[in-house]
Structures are given as structure tokens and as C-alpha cells.
Design a protein around this motif. Sequence first.
Motif, PDB file in Angstrom:
ATOM      1  N   ILE A 157       7.859 -18.739   8.468  1.00  0.00           N
ATOM      2  CA  ILE A 157       7.599 -17.754   7.530  1.00  0.00           C
ATOM      3  C   ILE A 157       6.065 -17.659   7.570  1.00  0.00           C
ATOM      4  CG2 ILE A 157       7.379 -17.023   4.905  1.00  0.00           C
ATOM      5  CD1 ILE A 157       9.541 -18.880   4.417  1.00  0.00           C
ATOM      6  N   TYR A 158       5.695 -16.422   7.922  1.00  0.00           N
ATOM      7  CA  TYR A 158       4.412 -15.878   7.757  1.00  0.00           C
ATOM      8  C   TYR A 158       4.018 -15.010   6.641  1.00  0.00           C
ATOM      9  CZ  TYR A 158       5.559 -16.535  12.873  1.00  0.00           C
ATOM     10  OH  TYR A 158       5.887 -17.312  13.853  1.00  0.00           O
ATOM     11  N   ASN A 159       2.541 -15.059   6.354  1.00  0.00           N
ATOM     12  CA  ASN A 159       1.890 -14.464   5.095  1.00  0.00           C
ATOM     13  C   ASN A 159       1.106 -13.183   5.493  1.00  0.00           C
ATOM     14  OD1 ASN A 159       3.135 -16.254   3.598  1.00  0.00           O
ATOM     15  ND2 ASN A 159       1.334 -17.184   2.883  1.00  0.00           N
ATOM     16  N   GLY A 160       1.332 -12.144   4.913  1.00  0.00           N
ATOM     17  CA  GLY A 160       0.329 -11.210   5.177  1.00  0.00           C
ATOM     18  C   GLY A 160      -1.097 -11.428   4.707  1.00  0.00           C
ATOM     19  N   VAL A 161      -2.023 -10.824   5.010  1.00  0.00           N
ATOM     20  CA  VAL A 161      -3.412 -11.127   4.802  1.00  0.00           C
ATOM     21  C   VAL A 161      -3.548 -11.018   3.491  1.00  0.00           C
ATOM     22  CG1 VAL A 161      -4.451 -10.535   7.171  1.00  0.00           C
ATOM     23  CG2 VAL A 161      -4.218  -8.636   5.407  1.00  0.00           C
ATOM     24  N   ASN A 162      -3.164  -9.951   2.639  1.00  0.00           N
ATOM     25  CA  ASN A 162      -3.411  -9.906   1.373  1.00  0.00           C
ATOM     26  C   ASN A 162      -2.393 -11.044   0.463  1.00  0.00           C
ATOM     27  OD1 ASN A 162      -5.570  -8.039   1.420  1.00  0.00           O
ATOM     28  ND2 ASN A 162      -4.037  -6.200   1.987  1.00  0.00           N
ATOM     29  N   TYR A 163      -1.129 -11.277   0.926  1.00  0.00           N
ATOM     30  CA  TYR A 163      -0.454 -11.977   0.230  1.00  0.00           C
ATOM     31  C   TYR A 163      -1.181 -13.532   0.432  1.00  0.00           C
ATOM     32  CZ  TYR A 163       3.580 -14.839  -0.990  1.00  0.00           C
ATOM     33  OH  TYR A 163       4.562 -15.774  -1.544  1.00  0.00           O
ATOM     34  N   ASP A 164      -1.660 -13.608   1.664  1.00  0.00           N
ATOM     35  CA  ASP A 164      -2.406 -14.991   1.546  1.00  0.00           C
ATOM     36  C   ASP A 164      -3.593 -15.242   0.646  1.00  0.00           C
ATOM     37  OD1 ASP A 164      -1.878 -17.125   3.290  1.00  0.00           O
ATOM     38  OD2 ASP A 164      -3.256 -16.611   5.010  1.00  0.00           O
ATOM     39  N   LYS A 165      -4.332 -14.107   0.306  1.00  0.00           N
ATOM     40  CA  LYS A 165      -5.246 -14.253  -0.378  1.00  0.00           C
ATOM     41  C   LYS A 165      -4.953 -14.249  -1.959  1.00  0.00           C
ATOM     42  CE  LYS A 165      -8.593 -11.518   2.368  1.00  0.00           C
ATOM     43  NZ  LYS A 165      -9.198 -10.341   2.574  1.00  0.00           N
ATOM     44  N   TRP A 188      -4.106  -3.449  -3.483  1.00  0.00           N
ATOM     45  CA  TRP A 188      -3.041  -4.219  -4.305  1.00  0.00           C
ATOM     46  C   TRP A 188      -2.715  -3.661  -5.763  1.00  0.00           C
ATOM     47  CZ3 TRP A 188      -0.853  -7.955  -1.611  1.00  0.00           C
ATOM     48  CH2 TRP A 188      -0.257  -8.996  -2.174  1.00  0.00           C
ATOM     49  N   GLY A 189      -1.656  -2.673  -6.055  1.00  0.00           N
ATOM     50  CA  GLY A 189      -1.456  -2.133  -6.681  1.00  0.00           C
ATOM     51  C   GLY A 189      -2.091  -1.019  -7.366  1.00  0.00           C
ATOM     52  N   GLY A 190      -3.098  -0.383  -6.465  1.00  0.00           N
ATOM     53  CA  GLY A 190      -3.791   0.727  -6.931  1.00  0.00           C
ATOM     54  C   GLY A 190      -2.942   1.978  -7.306  1.00  0.00           C
ATOM     55  N   LEU A 242      -4.414  32.078   9.561  1.00  0.00           N
ATOM     56  CA  LEU A 242      -3.886  30.695   9.473  1.00  0.00           C
ATOM     57  C   LEU A 242      -4.254  30.186   8.069  1.00  0.00           C
ATOM     58  CD1 LEU A 242      -3.350  27.708  11.171  1.00  0.00           C
ATOM     59  CD2 LEU A 242      -5.877  27.360  10.569  1.00  0.00           C
ATOM     60  N   THR A 243      -2.929  29.652   7.739  1.00  0.00           N
ATOM     61  CA  THR A 243      -2.871  28.962   6.500  1.00  0.00           C
ATOM     62  C   THR A 243      -2.856  27.418   6.685  1.00  0.00           C
ATOM     63  OG1 THR A 243      -1.931  30.733   5.252  1.00  0.00           O
ATOM     64  CG2 THR A 243      -1.814  28.704   4.250  1.00  0.00           C
ATOM     65  N   VAL A 244      -3.735  26.650   5.962  1.00  0.00           N
ATOM     66  CA  VAL A 244      -3.845  25.410   5.916  1.00  0.00           C
ATOM     67  C   VAL A 244      -3.655  24.583   4.544  1.00  0.00           C
ATOM     68  CG1 VAL A 244      -5.009  22.978   6.858  1.00  0.00           C
ATOM     69  CG2 VAL A 244      -5.324  25.303   7.941  1.00  0.00           C
ATOM     70  N   GLU A 245      -2.762  23.952   4.280  1.00  0.00           N
ATOM     71  CA  GLU A 245      -2.564  23.324   2.933  1.00  0.00           C
ATOM     72  C   GLU A 245      -2.240  21.808   3.246  1.00  0.00           C
ATOM     73  OE1 GLU A 245       0.381  25.175   0.105  1.00  0.00           O
ATOM     74  OE2 GLU A 245       1.184  25.566   2.050  1.00  0.00           O
ATOM     75  N   VAL A 246      -3.287  21.007   2.501  1.00  0.00           N
ATOM     76  CA  VAL A 246      -3.112  19.459   2.252  1.00  0.00           C
ATOM     77  C   VAL A 246      -2.896  19.167   1.004  1.00  0.00           C
ATOM     78  CG1 VAL A 246      -4.644  19.266   4.512  1.00  0.00           C
ATOM     79  CG2 VAL A 246      -5.638  19.082   1.990  1.00  0.00           C
ATOM     80  N   TRP A 247      -2.293  17.974   1.073  1.00  0.00           N
ATOM     81  CA  TRP A 247      -1.935  17.026   0.043  1.00  0.00           C
ATOM     82  C   TRP A 247      -2.663  15.672   0.370  1.00  0.00           C
ATOM     83  CZ3 TRP A 247       1.434  20.978   0.873  1.00  0.00           C
ATOM     84  CH2 TRP A 247       1.758  21.735   0.120  1.00  0.00           C
ATOM     85  N   VAL A 248      -3.725  15.241  -0.103  1.00  0.00           N
ATOM     86  CA  VAL A 248      -4.217  14.024   0.344  1.00  0.00           C
ATOM     87  C   VAL A 248      -4.079  13.031  -0.726  1.00  0.00           C
ATOM     88  CG1 VAL A 248      -6.496  14.800  -0.325  1.00  0.00           C
ATOM     89  CG2 VAL A 248      -6.273  12.923   1.129  1.00  0.00           C
ATOM     90  N   PHE A 249      -3.456  12.116  -0.439  1.00  0.00           N
ATOM     91  CA  PHE A 249      -3.315  10.901  -1.215  1.00  0.00           C
ATOM     92  C   PHE A 249      -4.002   9.829  -0.912  1.00  0.00           C
ATOM     93  CE2 PHE A 249       1.065  12.015  -3.014  1.00  0.00           C
ATOM     94  CZ  PHE A 249       1.617  13.079  -2.214  1.00  0.00           C
ATOM     95  N   TYR A 250      -4.616   9.086  -2.006  1.00  0.00           N
ATOM     96  CA  TYR A 250      -5.566   8.178  -1.804  1.00  0.00           C
ATOM     97  C   TYR A 250      -5.572   7.129  -3.139  1.00  0.00           C
ATOM     98  CZ  TYR A 250      -8.520  11.131  -5.062  1.00  0.00           C
ATOM     99  OH  TYR A 250      -8.856  11.960  -6.348  1.00  0.00           O
ATOM    100  N   VAL A 251      -6.093   5.933  -2.986  1.00  0.00           N
ATOM    101  CA  VAL A 251      -6.498   5.100  -3.957  1.00  0.00           C
ATOM    102  C   VAL A 251      -8.014   4.732  -3.980  1.00  0.00           C
ATOM    103  CG1 VAL A 251      -4.229   3.758  -3.903  1.00  0.00           C
ATOM    104  CG2 VAL A 251      -5.992   3.052  -2.226  1.00  0.00           C
ATOM    105  N   GLN A 252      -8.408   4.506  -5.242  1.00  0.00           N
ATOM    106  CA  GLN A 252      -9.754   4.444  -5.259  1.00  0.00           C
ATOM    107  C   GLN A 252     -10.192   3.057  -4.913  1.00  0.00           C
ATOM    108  OE1 GLN A 252     -12.229   6.422  -6.522  1.00  0.00           O
ATOM    109  NE2 GLN A 252     -11.338   7.745  -8.134  1.00  0.00           N
ATOM    110  N   ALA A 253     -10.877   2.816  -4.228  1.00  0.00           N
ATOM    111  CA  ALA A 253     -11.376   1.262  -3.829  1.00  0.00           C
ATOM    112  C   ALA A 253     -12.203   0.389  -4.915  1.00  0.00           C
ATOM    113  CB  ALA A 253     -12.184   1.291  -2.575  1.00  0.00           C
ATOM    114  N   GLY A 254     -12.100  -0.848  -4.950  1.00  0.00           N
ATOM    115  CA  GLY A 254     -12.955  -1.629  -5.988  1.00  0.00           C
ATOM    116  C   GLY A 254     -14.326  -1.732  -5.815  1.00  0.00           C
TER     117      GLY A 254
END
Lengths: 144, 128
Positions: B3-11, B23-25, B116-128
Motif C-alpha cells: 500500500i502506498y500513500n499519496g503525498v497529501n494523504y501522507d501529510k 484538500w477539500g477546497g 473568432l469567439t473564445v469562451e472560457v470557464w476557468v475553475f479554481y480553488v483559492q490557495a491558503g
Amino acid sequence: MAEYNGINLTNCVAGKVLDPGVWGGKVQAMHDTVTFASTASGNAAYLGWIPKNARILPNSFVKYGAMGETGSEPIVPASFKVGTLGDDDKFGSVSDAKSAGTFQFTAVDNNKVGESGPLVITIVNAGSGSNVPVEAWIFYVQAG
Amino acid sequence: MTIYNGVNYDKYMAGQVLDQGLWGGKVQVSYDKFTGNVASADVIKLCKLPKNARVLPISIVKLNASKAIQIGIEGAANKFYSGSPNLTATFSSADGTQIGAETPLWVTMGANATGLTVEVWVFYVQAG
């Protein structure tokens, strides 16, 4: 090299307050499932509840089981459309749902849905499938 | 079986407090659109990403015609995408690293385009 701004960045730079539905809105998710006991033409399923004036995001998708086909020469695969009570193909349609698949709402624009209501999946061409599972994952932002 | 752990699961298992961006952002989305005539190497600026946001690879670009484009930020033109989307594409190169200072998205054209028509939907999380 020229530089251009998008319509919302232009509004932002001009100091306008933007609708959170287009500018940093919180993404919400909704999930619902249904089983089509029969895939007769015109059968419809109502899934979830989309709030008034929500904006549906293009990551939303529907997973569906094999709906089969009907007829003999020509054989016609089952098909369905995905929309709302007022616009039954607002989010698009699947022309061949004979086999199981996933349909992503890539055709959506950024318009508000209008009145609240369920996601509506309507069978267009009948299939031979019975007890076909359909699952909807709807991502949206609330409009201001 | 190993069994291996992810870097964040490890932390997490070590009791460390993890950055909400990893982590749950809470996911946020911004939308922008541009329509016009452009030339190769032109830049279209769309949306505005907050400082240290992490752009998610589920973000979507939509064009009305397939054209070569790069999507990124100033100084990293292809940070999120490089290619010729067939109408829509996700930000396949987005790796969730923090962007640094507040910035718009940069869409750099690899070809001329009329109407040209360009549309974006940019998804992001705020960093701590």
C-alpha cells in the motif's frame, strides 16, 4: 501583437460589479438517478432541481445505460434529448444511445436557465432497452 | 500486497494541516468571452484569477472554429493548454500549482482568425 480583453474582464477593469455567476461563483453539484423501465418514445425523466437562474456549467454530464434499438432495416438506435421543462433540448441530445455512454454538456452557453425546475431527459427514438439506468451530474453556479 | 500513500494523504495522516487548495477546497468558476478578428501571436485576456489560485484541469475553453491556441498566464503562455481544440477542450496541462500574483488568463493565438469567439470557464480553488 495586439491584446484584447474579454467582455467580463473589460467590465471588471471598468470597475463594474460583476454577477458572481460569471465571476468567481461557487460551484455547486447535484446528482440524481433514475431508471427508465421502458424506453418508449416520449418517455421522460425528471432529475434533480435546478435553482432559478442558475448557470449550468459545461462539465455537467449524464451517464446512461444501453437503451438498445428498434426497427428492422432501417434499425434505429434509441436517442434522447436533455433539457428543462421549458426547453427540452437546451443542453443537447444524444442521437445514438444504443450502447451505454456518457454525454457531456459541452454545448451549453453561459445563459441563465430561467425558472427553477428539474433536468428533463426525454426519449426521442424508442429503444429496446428496459430498466435502463440514467445518472445526472449537474454542476452550476447561482446567478446574482 | 503493498500500500502506498499519496503525498497529501501522507501529510494528513501525520497530522499536518493541509492547504485548502489541495484538500477539500471550495471550487469557484469564472466565465469570460471574446469575439473579434485576431492575428497570430495576438493575446486575448480573459477572466481574472486571484493571487495564488490553483487552476483546475476541468476548466474548459470553447471556440467557434478549431484554431491553434495556447492558454496560460503572462510568462507561461502554455501553462494550462496548448493545441487546436475541436470546439471544446479542457485545460489538460493545468497541474494545480499556484499561479502567483493575480492575473488574467492569456489566450495566445497561433493563427489568424476572423470572427473568432473564445469562451472560457476557468475553475479554481483559492490557495491558503
